[in-house]
Design an enzyme around this catalytic site. Structure first.
Site, PDB file in Angstrom:
ATOM      1  NE  ARG A 134       0.348  17.426 -12.492  1.00 17.28           N
ATOM      2  CZ  ARG A 134       0.906  16.515 -11.727  1.00 17.28           C
ATOM      3  NH1 ARG A 134       0.452  16.284 -10.521  1.00 17.28           N
ATOM      4  NH2 ARG A 134       1.927  15.808 -12.158  1.00 17.28           N
ATOM      5  CG  HIS A 145       6.215  12.680 -25.590  1.00 17.02           C
ATOM      6  ND1 HIS A 145       4.855  12.747 -25.777  1.00 17.02           N
ATOM      7  CD2 HIS A 145       6.497  13.484 -24.532  1.00 17.02           C
ATOM      8  CE1 HIS A 145       4.338  13.553 -24.863  1.00 17.02           C
ATOM      9  NE2 HIS A 145       5.319  14.010 -24.096  1.00 17.02           N
ATOM     10  CE  LYS A 181      -0.923  14.225 -14.172  1.00 15.75           C
ATOM     11  NZ  LYS A 181      -1.264  14.712 -15.521  1.00 15.75           N
ATOM     12  CG  ASN A 211      -1.663  18.242 -20.457  1.00 12.04           C
ATOM     13  OD1 ASN A 211      -0.742  17.430 -20.444  1.00 12.04           O
ATOM     14  ND2 ASN A 211      -2.716  18.134 -19.665  1.00 12.04           N
ATOM     15  CG  HIS A 253       1.817  17.644 -23.897  1.00  8.66           C
ATOM     16  ND1 HIS A 253       2.603  18.772 -23.782  1.00  8.66           N
ATOM     17  CD2 HIS A 253       2.575  16.617 -23.447  1.00  8.66           C
ATOM     18  CE1 HIS A 253       3.775  18.436 -23.273  1.00  8.66           C
ATOM     19  NE2 HIS A 253       3.792  17.131 -23.065  1.00  8.66           N
ATOM     20  CD  GLU A 271      -3.983  17.079 -15.346  1.00  8.10           C
ATOM     21  OE1 GLU A 271      -3.065  16.313 -15.071  1.00  8.10           O
ATOM     22  OE2 GLU A 271      -4.358  17.307 -16.506  1.00  8.10           O
ATOM     23  CD  GLU A 330       7.408  17.511 -22.437  1.00 11.32           C
ATOM     24  OE1 GLU A 330       6.856  18.529 -21.991  1.00 11.32           O
ATOM     25  OE2 GLU A 330       6.768  16.544 -22.891  1.00 11.32           O
ATOM     26  CG  HIS A 360      -0.806  13.398 -26.263  1.00 12.68           C
ATOM     27  ND1 HIS A 360      -1.372  13.906 -25.125  1.00 12.68           N
ATOM     28  CD2 HIS A 360       0.421  12.961 -25.906  1.00 12.68           C
ATOM     29  CE1 HIS A 360      -0.507  13.809 -24.126  1.00 12.68           C
ATOM     30  NE2 HIS A 360       0.580  13.234 -24.568  1.00 12.68           N
ATOM     31  CE  LYS A 404       5.439  17.765 -13.828  1.00 10.99           C
ATOM     32  NZ  LYS A 404       5.731  16.460 -14.397  1.00 10.99           N
ATOM     33  NE  ARG A 426      -4.029  -1.966   2.025  1.00 13.47           N
ATOM     34  CZ  ARG A 426      -3.919  -3.004   2.826  1.00 13.47           C
ATOM     35  NH1 ARG A 426      -2.967  -3.047   3.742  1.00 13.47           N
ATOM     36  NH2 ARG A 426      -4.752  -4.004   2.718  1.00 13.47           N
TER      37      ARG A 426
HETATM   38  N1  LIG Z   1       4.856  11.120 -14.905  1.00 15.52           N
HETATM   39  C1  LIG Z   1       4.923  12.221 -15.620  1.00 15.52           C
HETATM   40  O1  LIG Z   1       4.579  13.314 -15.159  1.00 15.52           O
HETATM   41  C2  LIG Z   1       5.467  12.141 -17.025  1.00 15.52           C
HETATM   42  C3  LIG Z   1       5.721  13.323 -17.729  1.00 15.52           C
HETATM   43  C4  LIG Z   1       6.268  13.224 -19.006  1.00 15.52           C
HETATM   44  C5  LIG Z   1       6.511  11.980 -19.562  1.00 15.52           C
HETATM   45  N2  LIG Z   1       6.234  10.851 -18.843  1.00 15.52           N
HETATM   46  C6  LIG Z   1       6.512   9.514 -19.397  1.00 15.52           C
HETATM   47  O2  LIG Z   1       7.911   9.429 -19.649  1.00 15.52           O
HETATM   48  C7  LIG Z   1       8.130   8.482 -20.695  1.00 15.52           C
HETATM   49  C8  LIG Z   1       9.106   9.061 -21.678  1.00 15.52           C
HETATM   50  O3  LIG Z   1      10.314   9.307 -21.008  1.00 15.52           O
HETATM   51  P1  LIG Z   1      11.715   9.216 -21.774  1.00 15.52           P
HETATM   52  O4  LIG Z   1      11.645  10.069 -22.964  1.00 15.52           O
HETATM   53  O5  LIG Z   1      12.757   9.448 -20.768  1.00 15.52           O
HETATM   54  O6  LIG Z   1      11.702   7.734 -22.334  1.00 15.52           O
HETATM   55  P2  LIG Z   1      12.472   6.395 -21.886  1.00 15.52           P
HETATM   56  O7  LIG Z   1      12.466   6.222 -20.428  1.00 15.52           O
HETATM   57  O8  LIG Z   1      11.883   5.321 -22.707  1.00 15.52           O
HETATM   58  O9  LIG Z   1      13.971   6.708 -22.329  1.00 15.52           O
HETATM   59  C9  LIG Z   1      14.282   6.885 -23.699  1.00 15.52           C
HETATM   60  C10 LIG Z   1      15.484   5.999 -24.104  1.00 15.52           C
HETATM   61  O10 LIG Z   1      16.663   6.571 -23.547  1.00 15.52           O
HETATM   62  C11 LIG Z   1      17.364   5.564 -22.803  1.00 15.52           C
HETATM   63  N3  LIG Z   1      18.094   6.271 -21.766  1.00 15.52           N
HETATM   64  C12 LIG Z   1      17.596   6.876 -20.663  1.00 15.52           C
HETATM   65  N4  LIG Z   1      18.579   7.517 -20.021  1.00 15.52           N
HETATM   66  C13 LIG Z   1      19.717   7.315 -20.721  1.00 15.52           C
HETATM   67  C14 LIG Z   1      21.060   7.755 -20.593  1.00 15.52           C
HETATM   68  N5  LIG Z   1      21.420   8.583 -19.593  1.00 15.52           N
HETATM   69  N6  LIG Z   1      21.986   7.339 -21.492  1.00 15.52           N
HETATM   70  C15 LIG Z   1      21.614   6.543 -22.532  1.00 15.52           C
HETATM   71  N7  LIG Z   1      20.347   6.101 -22.734  1.00 15.52           N
HETATM   72  C16 LIG Z   1      19.414   6.497 -21.834  1.00 15.52           C
HETATM   73  C17 LIG Z   1      16.312   4.617 -22.336  1.00 15.52           C
HETATM   74  O11 LIG Z   1      16.837   3.356 -22.030  1.00 15.52           O
HETATM   75  C18 LIG Z   1      15.396   4.585 -23.558  1.00 15.52           C
HETATM   76  O12 LIG Z   1      15.932   3.709 -24.520  1.00 15.52           O
HETATM   77  C19 LIG Z   1       6.779   8.168 -21.285  1.00 15.52           C
HETATM   78  O13 LIG Z   1       6.378   6.908 -20.820  1.00 15.52           O
HETATM   79  C20 LIG Z   1       5.879   9.266 -20.728  1.00 15.52           C
HETATM   80  O14 LIG Z   1       4.540   8.838 -20.606  1.00 15.52           O
HETATM   81  C21 LIG Z   1       5.731  10.920 -17.591  1.00 15.52           C
END
Ligand SMILES: NC(=O)c1ccc[n+]([C@@H]2O[C@H](COP(=O)([O-])OP(=O)(O)OC[C@H]3O[C@@H](n4cnc5c(N)ncnc54)[C@H](O)[C@@H]3O)[C@@H](O)[C@H]2O)c1
Length: 366
Positions: A249, A273, A151, A253, A256, A245, A193, A260, A235, A129
């Site tokens: 918040r 993305h 999130k 977006n 976005h 949200e 971003e 999206h 942020k 939990r």
């Molecule tokens: N929770 C939130 O508020 C929030 C906000 C924005 C995005 N997200 C989520 O984040 C995700 C996207 O994040 P992302 O773009 O980091 O994608 P990701 O985590 O898939 O990373 C992208 C690629 O980079 C690689 N990588 C990461 N760090 C590295 C490093 N230092 N050196 C070499 N390779 C590295 C990873 O292994 C992967 O192959 C999505 O799932 C999205 O929904 C969440």
């Protein structure tokens, strides 16, 4: 390396610590910890990551409860990519924690990009939990955005982030040196971003992004840390005002809804993305301009900055009707109109319901 940042999200405190060097074992609290990596991030911190490796798929004996004694630390290494952000990925984390006999006071440490951060946080919110959660973001996108704000999510039936919880990390450990080997496309994803965040509320960050572009793209650790720190401050301020949200918040977006839609229309294949968000930011200011909301100079400045960073900005990457159809399924739609975040200037962001006809016109004309 400067002072830590601190935020209060719905009564939960998140501290952000910045490091010149980072040893994972030192970042994790004394006691038991389960480290969650993907295959790329497991190699980032030199030497073997802390703990014994656990095969994600291995099953516990039927009926077995938590293991007999807590281990000092162990790890789960998942395949990189969105497919690991799933029930299967979450189950691998939860099973590993149980097999180690971790209690509620144990810590799950997510070390990775947004995928690992979202998944580790989701797992931590469910384990017993809710156990302790610490995040070490390793992609720029995770540093400036995904790791902060509570999130958590997994994807289900092809719907991104369809299932999740609100569960802020106790600590974020940011070390921009980790970005040295991040692929250039991923770095730029994070920069999209960062540009969005600057538009939401930090003119100095926007100036930094404009004036120090070369150094930022060459990954100067000090400049990147300044970008990350400023993004997190903006942020964090927005999330602290509206943790769950219910209003403010939503402005996070910006760009976005268009982005999206582009990702959906291209089936997440040809645009990252961040690239889609950059394209969406331009569409948002152009729509604002056509509605008389966004001043022409602001729209031109946004276009110029996005172009300088080399983002794809073409007017019709897919048929406008397909994009509109994708926008119509967006969560923010209300009564036949589409709700969009629009920018009237820096730190002047509004959420408006907009006629589909006006959106279509903007998508057609670019
Ligand atoms: N929770 C939130 O508020 C929030 C906000 C924005 C995005 N997200 C989520 O984040 C995700 C996207 O994040 P992302 O773009 O980091 O994608 P990701 O985590 O898939 O990373 C992208 C690629 O980079 C690689 N990588 C990461 N760090 C590295 C490093 N230092 N050196 C070499 N390779 C590295 C990873 O292994 C992967 O192959 C999505 O799932 C999205 O929904 C969440």
């Amino acid at each position: 390396v400067g002072e830590p940042l601190e935020f209060d999200f719905g009564g939960h405190c998140t501290r952000v610590l910045f490091h010149e060097q980072l040893e994972l074992a030192a970042a994790a609290p004394a006691g038991s910890a389960l480290f969650v990596f993907d295959r790329h991030t497991a190699r980032l911190f030199g030497g073997a990551p802390p703990g014994r490796r656990l095969a994600p798929g291995r099953r516990a004996a039927p009926g077995a409860g938590p293991g007999p004694r807590p281990a000092p630390g162990s790890r789960v290494v998942l395949p990189p990519g969105e497919r690991s952000k799933s029930w299967g990925g979450a189950e691998a984390v939860l099973r590993a924690a149980l097999r180690l006999g971790l209690g509620r006071d144990a810590t799950i440490v997510g070390v990775g990009g947004g995928m690992v951060c979202d998944l580790a946080a989701f797992g931590a919110s469910l384990y017993m939990r809710g156990c302790r959660l610490l995040l070490v973001p390793t992609s720029l996108l995770a540093m400036v955005d995904a790791a902060l704000g509570g999130k958590t999510a997994i994807n289900l039936l092809g719907y991104k982030n369809a299932v999740g919880t609100f569960y802020p990390a106790e600590e974020l450990h940011v070390w921009t040196g980790a970005l040295r080997r991040l692929p250039q496309r991923e770095l730029r994803s994070g920069l999209a971003e960062a540009i969005k965040t600057a538009l939401l509320g930090d003119a100095e960050l926007l100036a930094l992004l404009r004036e120090r572009r070369e150094g930022i793209l060459q990954r100067d650790p000090g400049l990147l840390e300044e970008v990350v720190r400023r993004c997190l401050a903006v942020k964090g301020r927005v999330v602290a005002e509206d943790f769950r949200e219910s209003g403010r918040r939503e402005i996070l977006n910006l760009g976005h809804t268009f982005g999206h839609a582009l990702e959906a229309a291209t089936r997440l294949r040809s645009w990252t993305h961040g690239e889609a968000v950059a394209w969406g930011l331009l569409r948002a200011v152009e729509l604002g301009l056509s509605l008389g909301l966004t001043p022409a100079a602001h729209a031109a400045a946004v276009r110029g900055l996005l172009a300088d960073y080399g983002f794809r900005l073409e007017a019709r990457p897919v048929r406008p009707e397909r994009l509109l159809a994708a926008m119509q399924t967006d969560k923010k739609r209300r009564r036949g109109k589409i709700r969009l975040v629009l920018s009237r200037g820096i730190d002047d962001t509004v959420v408006e319901t907009v006629d589909e006809e006006a959106i279509l016109r903007c998508l057609r004309e670019g």
